[in-house]
Design an enzyme around this catalytic site. Sequence first.
Site, PDB file in Angstrom:
ATOM      1  N   LYS A   1     -34.823  -5.365  16.876  1.00  0.00           N
ATOM      2  CA  LYS A   1     -34.997  -4.239  17.791  1.00  0.00           C
ATOM      3  C   LYS A   1     -36.288  -3.495  17.463  1.00  0.00           C
ATOM      4  O   LYS A   1     -36.406  -2.873  16.412  1.00  0.00           O
ATOM      5  CB  LYS A   1     -33.842  -3.244  17.718  1.00  0.00           C
ATOM      6  CG  LYS A   1     -33.972  -2.194  18.831  1.00  0.00           C
ATOM      7  CD  LYS A   1     -33.149  -0.950  18.606  1.00  0.00           C
ATOM      8  CE  LYS A   1     -33.821   0.071  17.738  1.00  0.00           C
ATOM      9  NZ  LYS A   1     -34.938   0.797  18.371  1.00  0.00           N
TER      10      LYS A   1
ATOM     11  N   CYS B   1     -46.191   4.431   6.057  1.00  0.00           N
ATOM     12  CA  CYS B   1     -45.188   4.878   5.088  1.00  0.00           C
ATOM     13  C   CYS B   1     -45.775   4.954   3.687  1.00  0.00           C
ATOM     14  O   CYS B   1     -45.356   5.773   2.880  1.00  0.00           O
ATOM     15  CB  CYS B   1     -43.978   3.972   5.125  1.00  0.00           C
ATOM     16  SG  CYS B   1     -44.406   2.238   5.162  1.00  0.00           S
TER      17      CYS B   1
ATOM     18  N   THR C   1     -36.284   7.687   6.016  1.00  0.00           N
ATOM     19  CA  THR C   1     -35.290   7.747   4.956  1.00  0.00           C
ATOM     20  C   THR C   1     -33.954   8.257   5.504  1.00  0.00           C
ATOM     21  O   THR C   1     -32.882   7.774   5.127  1.00  0.00           O
ATOM     22  CB  THR C   1     -35.796   8.665   3.834  1.00  0.00           C
ATOM     23  OG1 THR C   1     -36.972   8.061   3.262  1.00  0.00           O
ATOM     24  CG2 THR C   1     -34.754   8.846   2.737  1.00  0.00           C
ATOM     25  N   GLU C   2     -34.057   9.209   6.420  1.00  0.00           N
ATOM     26  CA  GLU C   2     -32.872   9.777   7.053  1.00  0.00           C
ATOM     27  C   GLU C   2     -31.989   8.694   7.688  1.00  0.00           C
ATOM     28  O   GLU C   2     -30.794   8.578   7.392  1.00  0.00           O
ATOM     29  CB  GLU C   2     -33.398  10.723   8.135  1.00  0.00           C
ATOM     30  CG  GLU C   2     -32.518  11.814   8.584  1.00  0.00           C
ATOM     31  CD  GLU C   2     -33.220  12.555   9.725  1.00  0.00           C
ATOM     32  OE1 GLU C   2     -34.476  12.596   9.751  1.00  0.00           O
ATOM     33  OE2 GLU C   2     -32.506  13.051  10.601  1.00  0.00           O
TER      34      GLU C   2
ATOM     35  N   GLY D   1     -38.136   2.248   8.396  1.00  0.00           N
ATOM     36  CA  GLY D   1     -38.182   3.479   9.177  1.00  0.00           C
ATOM     37  C   GLY D   1     -37.959   4.686   8.279  1.00  0.00           C
ATOM     38  O   GLY D   1     -38.298   4.651   7.095  1.00  0.00           O
TER      39      GLY D   1
ATOM     40  N   GLY E   1     -32.270   5.489   7.216  1.00  0.00           N
ATOM     41  CA  GLY E   1     -31.934   4.506   6.183  1.00  0.00           C
ATOM     42  C   GLY E   1     -30.657   4.871   5.455  1.00  0.00           C
ATOM     43  O   GLY E   1     -29.808   4.013   5.176  1.00  0.00           O
TER      44      GLY E   1
END
Lengths: 490, 294
Positions: A195, A303, A249-250, A247, A252
Amino acid sequence: MAITKKQSAELAKQVFEYAPAPEAIDHVHIASTYGLFIGGKMVEPHSKMRFPTINPATEKKLAEVSEADAVDVDRAVKSASRAFESWSHLAPSKRARYLFRISRLIQERARELAVVETMDGGKPIKESRDVDIPLAAAHFFYYAGWADKLEWAFPNRKPRPLGVAGQVIPWNFPLLMLAWKIAPALASGNTVVLKPAETTPLSAMVFAEICMQAELPPGVVNIVTGAGKTGSLLVEHPGVKKVAFTGSTEVGKVIQRTLAGSGKKLTLELGGKAANIVFEDAPLDQAVEGIVNGIYFNQGHVCCAGSRLLVQESIAEPLMEKLKRRLSTLRLGDPLDKNTDIGAINSRAQLEKIQGLVESGIEEGAELYQPECRLPERGFWFPPTLFTNVSQSYRIAREEIFGPVLSVLTFRTPAEAVEKANNTPYGLSAGVWTDKGSRILWMAERLRAGVVWANTFNRFDPTSPFGGYKESGFGREGGIHGLAAYLDLN
Amino acid sequence: MRGVRSVDEVGADERAASLAKRSIKKTSKLWALDLAVRCMDLTTLEGSDTPGKVAALCAKGMRPKPGDPTIPSVAAICVYPARVADAVEHLRGSHVHVASVATAFPSGQSFLSIKVAETEDAVRAGADEIDMVIDRGAFLSGDYQRVYDEIVAVKEACGKAHLKVILETGELGTYDAVRRASILAMAAGADFIKTSTGKVQPAATLPVSLVMMEAIRDFVRETGRPVGFKAAGGIRTSKQAIAYCVLIYETLGSDWMTPERFRLGASTLLNDVLMQIDKERTGVYQSGDYFTID
């Protein structure tokens, strides 16, 4: 007539503004609507839902892409499961052949992919042309080579593929992240459902065409578009045996919680707040280039960006002067112009996040510097920004901004540099600038970061593993290590 | 001298390569080509140079394209000391400078007294610019003092003539040495620092020029005295010339985009630049026969 020195200098200022040098876009075909890539062909979404993807530099709509619902995701995973049977038993050298073919097709369509990447994501064409696309091709090329050598990669083990990999990727390097995910998965005999991010789905749509051109067996690669909802449907699907996420951390953390106890294998590549550490004996002019490349590359949407600059106090003043001068030469504007250094911010939401954090920096007492810089009227833009007088406790020194914003701190001794560099919840990358080889090794041993660059920054290679410590995630992508994440080695 | 800040070779190469990718089009291209002509030191440095050859070169330098007054004259004609008088005679009345190589060009392996005398004679013959070579033997053996003293002595011998100091970067081996030699030459009084004699390969390269320009930038910051930059050797195409314009623009800024501070030493570049100017103006390439050979 001879021109006087003053006239000549004036003339230089007036006329030697680089004339526009836009990359041609007439060779690129973007469809008005896109379906989902399932079972080797583009299909209409069950959801019947579509959403627009825009060019962040102009805010104009480029196309409408499908929003996959639970039924669509289920179809994609089932198609991948069916394909897994034959793909995982295919002679490894034949799997390699498909990957080589994909790599060649990416190279053949490099110009088109670069333009699509730049239009959909806002990054300067010189970066998509010289970094994103060549690296994506290199990744397929590299992992193609491993496909029939897995037993040499892991001696005395019996490497077996896992099954269907559910992969969710971010918007900062759309095609490159796709390559990081798909190439090792296919090389090790897995099939995938991927995705792409909702703001940058178009290069994945071109990649779907490439899979068809390469005559990749149906279902080996499936691509479903959509937002966070589609992503969570994918990672939670019981048919998925392995989840790879890059992507925030939240998100993740949410994924890790969801997958607990499911038996799914997981790798996460999340945020970062890298320290770029400059010692007093560093080659300063090259360090300035490295700092600029570290934080202003891809508008800071990286990142592993070197978003914290740690400067030895004895050279802080000359370094800041050089850095500020250099910032004034950065060219911000039309991402399709070949001379543009800084393109558009990827989305309005991201722009607002950057603005909010920059305001917090000003409020907390940091000193702001921005070069004179005219921002285009339409689109999402943010000038290259530098904060001095920053303390470790400020939000701009702790939180990932993911924009062209650099926080500058100083240190006195190597030990203090290590302490400050490691004093963050993240640990993705770090940079060390010094003329002294022994100090590079001393620092690298102590820095808690997945990558430590010495006298360079943001340098990538498919052969080199990449990944984080602490809240920057776990698992490695790239190199032999990248294969391990897609294999059962027990 | 060993305290001079180091240069990272990989980083310098990368920066130069990225600047070489700038895409210079239309008005900015025409402007850069015009600048390349204005900043050119049209050069002949052959054992076979004669008064006739120098006369032809002077005519070309004053009017690069006969019949087209929009093409400026070059900055200087650069010759051996023995040909200075010829150049002076043929350039009389024009703004074109006479540059002379000196100090046992190209090797610099001679006695200081001879180097000084050669410089004085060249200036007396009418040269208003002197392109000296540093003593690379002394430099590479670590005798920086001797290199420095020689430059000081030659500078004094120059009187009012401008002094360009050739580092011969192709013989220095590292960018660290190039940077050190640049600082040394500027501290000793050079008005310009110049990459190469053109007699040694590699001659001027973009990264070497970048390193020298960065040294100039630091020197100006420390002392306030602006020093010019000259690239010489191997610059044959407009594309290369434009790359140097970009390099100096982004490193030292537009104040340096003037013949007082920027020179391109070249013997065969001029006609290619003229051809490209015509191409930009008319949209088509002209045959080589429309550009005079000299």
